[in-house]
Design a protein around this motif. Structure first.
Motif, PDB file in Angstrom:
ATOM      1  N   GLN A 286      67.069  31.743   2.091  1.00  0.00           N
ATOM      2  CA  GLN A 286      65.937  32.596   2.443  1.00  0.00           C
ATOM      3  C   GLN A 286      64.825  32.500   1.404  1.00  0.00           C
ATOM      4  OE1 GLN A 286      65.518  34.512   5.397  1.00  0.00           O
ATOM      5  NE2 GLN A 286      63.453  34.371   4.526  1.00  0.00           N
ATOM      6  N   VAL A 287      65.192  32.462   0.112  1.00  0.00           N
ATOM      7  CA  VAL A 287      64.187  32.297  -0.940  1.00  0.00           C
ATOM      8  C   VAL A 287      63.464  30.962  -0.776  1.00  0.00           C
ATOM      9  CG1 VAL A 287      63.851  31.968  -3.426  1.00  0.00           C
ATOM     10  CG2 VAL A 287      65.361  33.792  -2.609  1.00  0.00           C
ATOM     11  N   LEU A 288      64.232  29.904  -0.527  1.00  0.00           N
ATOM     12  CA  LEU A 288      63.634  28.579  -0.361  1.00  0.00           C
ATOM     13  C   LEU A 288      62.722  28.528   0.865  1.00  0.00           C
ATOM     14  CD1 LEU A 288      66.749  26.376  -1.207  1.00  0.00           C
ATOM     15  CD2 LEU A 288      64.905  27.089  -2.738  1.00  0.00           C
ATOM     16  N   SER A 289      63.118  29.197   1.929  1.00  0.00           N
ATOM     17  CA  SER A 289      62.269  29.275   3.132  1.00  0.00           C
ATOM     18  C   SER A 289      60.969  30.005   2.823  1.00  0.00           C
ATOM     19  CB  SER A 289      63.014  29.997   4.256  1.00  0.00           C
ATOM     20  OG  SER A 289      64.147  29.275   4.677  1.00  0.00           O
TER      21      SER A 289
ATOM     22  N   VAL B 220      59.446  30.323  -0.042  1.00  0.00           N
ATOM     23  CA  VAL B 220      58.604  29.562  -0.963  1.00  0.00           C
ATOM     24  C   VAL B 220      57.912  28.401  -0.247  1.00  0.00           C
ATOM     25  CG1 VAL B 220      58.677  28.014  -2.964  1.00  0.00           C
ATOM     26  CG2 VAL B 220      59.873  30.210  -3.035  1.00  0.00           C
ATOM     27  N   THR B 221      58.637  27.738   0.642  1.00  0.00           N
ATOM     28  CA  THR B 221      58.108  26.521   1.288  1.00  0.00           C
ATOM     29  C   THR B 221      57.447  26.784   2.633  1.00  0.00           C
ATOM     30  OG1 THR B 221      60.234  26.087   2.382  1.00  0.00           O
ATOM     31  CG2 THR B 221      59.894  25.115   0.187  1.00  0.00           C
ATOM     32  N   ASN B 222      57.653  27.983   3.174  1.00  0.00           N
ATOM     33  CA  ASN B 222      57.179  28.288   4.532  1.00  0.00           C
ATOM     34  C   ASN B 222      57.784  27.328   5.565  1.00  0.00           C
ATOM     35  OD1 ASN B 222      55.441  30.514   3.891  1.00  0.00           O
ATOM     36  ND2 ASN B 222      53.968  29.038   3.059  1.00  0.00           N
ATOM     37  N   GLN B 223      59.012  26.923   5.298  1.00  0.00           N
ATOM     38  CA  GLN B 223      59.748  26.033   6.204  1.00  0.00           C
ATOM     39  C   GLN B 223      61.108  26.673   6.509  1.00  0.00           C
ATOM     40  OE1 GLN B 223      58.554  23.146   7.470  1.00  0.00           O
ATOM     41  NE2 GLN B 223      56.633  23.305   6.329  1.00  0.00           N
ATOM     42  N   PRO B 224      61.660  26.426   7.706  1.00  0.00           N
ATOM     43  CA  PRO B 224      62.963  27.014   8.032  1.00  0.00           C
ATOM     44  C   PRO B 224      64.101  26.296   7.288  1.00  0.00           C
ATOM     45  CG  PRO B 224      62.226  25.605   9.821  1.00  0.00           C
ATOM     46  CD  PRO B 224      61.093  25.662   8.830  1.00  0.00           C
ATOM     47  N   ILE B 225      64.784  27.008   6.440  1.00  0.00           N
ATOM     48  CA  ILE B 225      65.932  26.465   5.711  1.00  0.00           C
ATOM     49  C   ILE B 225      67.083  27.448   5.871  1.00  0.00           C
ATOM     50  CG2 ILE B 225      66.859  25.757   3.459  1.00  0.00           C
ATOM     51  CD1 ILE B 225      64.013  25.064   2.600  1.00  0.00           C
ATOM     52  N   GLY B 226      68.206  26.966   6.380  1.00  0.00           N
ATOM     53  CA  GLY B 226      69.384  27.796   6.566  1.00  0.00           C
ATOM     54  C   GLY B 226      70.498  27.381   5.634  1.00  0.00           C
ATOM     55  N   TYR B 227      71.719  27.696   6.027  1.00  0.00           N
ATOM     56  CA  TYR B 227      72.886  27.321   5.215  1.00  0.00           C
ATOM     57  C   TYR B 227      73.930  26.692   6.107  1.00  0.00           C
ATOM     58  CZ  TYR B 227      77.027  27.674   2.222  1.00  0.00           C
ATOM     59  OH  TYR B 227      78.167  27.393   1.490  1.00  0.00           O
ATOM     60  N   GLN B 228      74.185  25.415   5.871  1.00  0.00           N
ATOM     61  CA  GLN B 228      75.208  24.674   6.606  1.00  0.00           C
ATOM     62  C   GLN B 228      75.945  23.798   5.592  1.00  0.00           C
ATOM     63  OE1 GLN B 228      75.778  25.083  10.050  1.00  0.00           O
ATOM     64  NE2 GLN B 228      77.664  24.064   9.469  1.00  0.00           N
ATOM     65  N   PRO B 229      77.021  24.307   4.987  1.00  0.00           N
ATOM     66  CA  PRO B 229      77.674  23.560   3.905  1.00  0.00           C
ATOM     67  C   PRO B 229      78.382  22.304   4.401  1.00  0.00           C
ATOM     68  CG  PRO B 229      78.974  25.493   4.493  1.00  0.00           C
ATOM     69  CD  PRO B 229      77.687  25.596   5.254  1.00  0.00           C
ATOM     70  N   VAL B 230      78.358  21.278   3.568  1.00  0.00           N
ATOM     71  CA  VAL B 230      79.187  20.098   3.804  1.00  0.00           C
ATOM     72  C   VAL B 230      80.504  20.321   3.060  1.00  0.00           C
ATOM     73  CG1 VAL B 230      77.200  18.584   4.058  1.00  0.00           C
ATOM     74  CG2 VAL B 230      78.226  18.880   1.789  1.00  0.00           C
ATOM     75  N   THR B 231      81.466  19.436   3.297  1.00  0.00           N
ATOM     76  CA  THR B 231      82.720  19.551   2.559  1.00  0.00           C
ATOM     77  C   THR B 231      82.519  19.071   1.122  1.00  0.00           C
ATOM     78  OG1 THR B 231      83.499  17.323   3.070  1.00  0.00           O
ATOM     79  CG2 THR B 231      84.018  19.066   4.673  1.00  0.00           C
ATOM     80  N   LEU B 232      83.438  19.422   0.263  1.00  0.00           N
ATOM     81  CA  LEU B 232      83.352  19.024  -1.134  1.00  0.00           C
ATOM     82  C   LEU B 232      83.350  17.506  -1.271  1.00  0.00           C
ATOM     83  CD1 LEU B 232      83.240  20.254  -3.984  1.00  0.00           C
ATOM     84  CD2 LEU B 232      85.733  20.111  -4.046  1.00  0.00           C
ATOM     85  N   SER B 233      84.204  16.824  -0.530  1.00  0.00           N
ATOM     86  CA  SER B 233      84.262  15.360  -0.621  1.00  0.00           C
ATOM     87  C   SER B 233      82.980  14.729  -0.096  1.00  0.00           C
ATOM     88  CB  SER B 233      85.483  14.827   0.137  1.00  0.00           C
ATOM     89  OG  SER B 233      85.419  15.178   1.501  1.00  0.00           O
ATOM     90  N   GLU B 234      82.418  15.295   0.956  1.00  0.00           N
ATOM     91  CA  GLU B 234      81.143  14.790   1.473  1.00  0.00           C
ATOM     92  C   GLU B 234      80.036  14.958   0.427  1.00  0.00           C
ATOM     93  OE1 GLU B 234      81.481  15.536   6.308  1.00  0.00           O
ATOM     94  OE2 GLU B 234      80.880  17.194   4.981  1.00  0.00           O
ATOM     95  N   PHE B 235      80.029  16.105  -0.219  1.00  0.00           N
ATOM     96  CA  PHE B 235      79.000  16.375  -1.228  1.00  0.00           C
ATOM     97  C   PHE B 235      79.108  15.382  -2.389  1.00  0.00           C
ATOM     98  CE2 PHE B 235      77.089  18.463  -4.865  1.00  0.00           C
ATOM     99  CZ  PHE B 235      75.923  18.993  -4.325  1.00  0.00           C
TER     100      PHE B 235
END
Length: 291
Positions: free
Chosen positions: A213-216, A218-233
């Motif tokens: 929400q803070v990032l959204s 600041v940027t005026n862009q839609p940013i949500g939360y969709q985590p990847v797996t630890l191994s993917e990261f």
């Protein structure tokens, strides 16, 4: 007074030197660097610049000799063994070079149950200092907020924060605020207390939806939360073989071990640290946009 800073041309070290130059005469600042040519601007201001190598005790001793305060910023390495080996050299050199007080950079990921690849080093630091003959103070940093700024274009493109953090929170501090606190502690006898451990954080930690929400905002862009797996990261961010180290840090974060919030910054500086929103809003405007 002689204040020695090692790692003085790194990201944090450079800012610590600049903050110190606002508080004491530049002739009191003594910089230990790996590449002298990177410190020419500091030398031009009257600071002493000396070449050193953390892995060569003999090169450290003349740099540290008779320092009233020695600010140690660790080198950038990806495993605890390398950093512990480096720290042993630093302790040996400091003890034999008549250092009066050592001020050491720590990190909040130092718990005994933290899987972070460098947790063993950060847990080792206070115990090793306690066993030394040195007077010491430790300043533990939260996560730096600064890397979020160049990361924003990617987050905008993904439209999501992807850290594998589950429902846990992250605590931040900007490098500028950290540097200001280091400089204030180093130059204030009442704060440079033997055995004292400070923790630098902003006034709140952020769950990943809250961070998004803070990032959204600041940027005026839609940013949500969709985590990847630890191994993917780890695979996605393995440039420079840093994937495991970064992944292990967020593995600790997912255990709730990176969410600490402290009032120590305000104790040191007399005001709260800059909020994440204000830091990002100020800094993001200065970044060149690629989108």
């Amino acid at each position: 007074m002689k204040i020695t800073i090692t790692g003085a041309t790194g990201h944090l070290g450079t800012q610590i030197v600049k903050a110190l130059s606002q508080l004491v005469p530049t002739t009191q600042l003594n910089l230990g660097v790996h590449t002298v040519s990177k410190a020419t601007a500091f030398a031009a201001q009257g600071m002493s610049v000396m070449a050193m190598d953390y892995h060569d005790v003999a090169s450290l001793k003349p740099v540290l000799a008779d320092s009233d305060v020695f600010i140690y910023v660790p080198s950038k390495s990806h495993d605890s063994y390398s950093r512990v080996s480096e720290f042993e050299n630093v302790i040996q050199a400091a003890e034999t070079s008549r250092v009066k007080h050592i001020l050491v950079m720590g990190f909040i990921a130092d718990q005994v149950n933290n899987p972070f690849a460098l947790s063993a080093f950060y847990g080792y630091v206070p115990r090793r200092l306690a066993a030394s003959s040195l007077h010491y103070t430790i300043i533990r940093n939260a996560l730096y907020a600064d890397p979020l700024v160049p990361y924003l274009p990617e987050l905008i493109e993904r439209q999501n924060v992807i850290y594998p953090m589950a429902d846990q929170a992250l605590s931040f501090i900007s490098q500028a605020d950290s540097a200001a606190a280091f400089a204030k502690v180093a130059t204030t006898p009442a704060l440079l207390t033997d055995g004292r451990i400070y923790t630098l954080t902003q006034s709140q930690a952020y769950t990943m939806p809250a961070l998004a929400q803070v990032l959204s905002d600041v940027t005026n862009q839609p940013i949500g939360y969709q985590p990847v797996t630890l191994s993917e990261f780890e695979t996605m961010y393995n440039q420079g073989n840093e994937g495991h180290m970064l992944g292990s840090m967020y593995a600790g974060g997912a255990k709730g071990l990176l969410s600490e919030v402290s009032a120590d910054y305000e104790i040191i500086m007399g005001q709260p640290a800059q909020s994440l929103h204000d830091f990002l809003q100020m800094t993001y405007r200065l970044e060149p946009k690629n989108h």
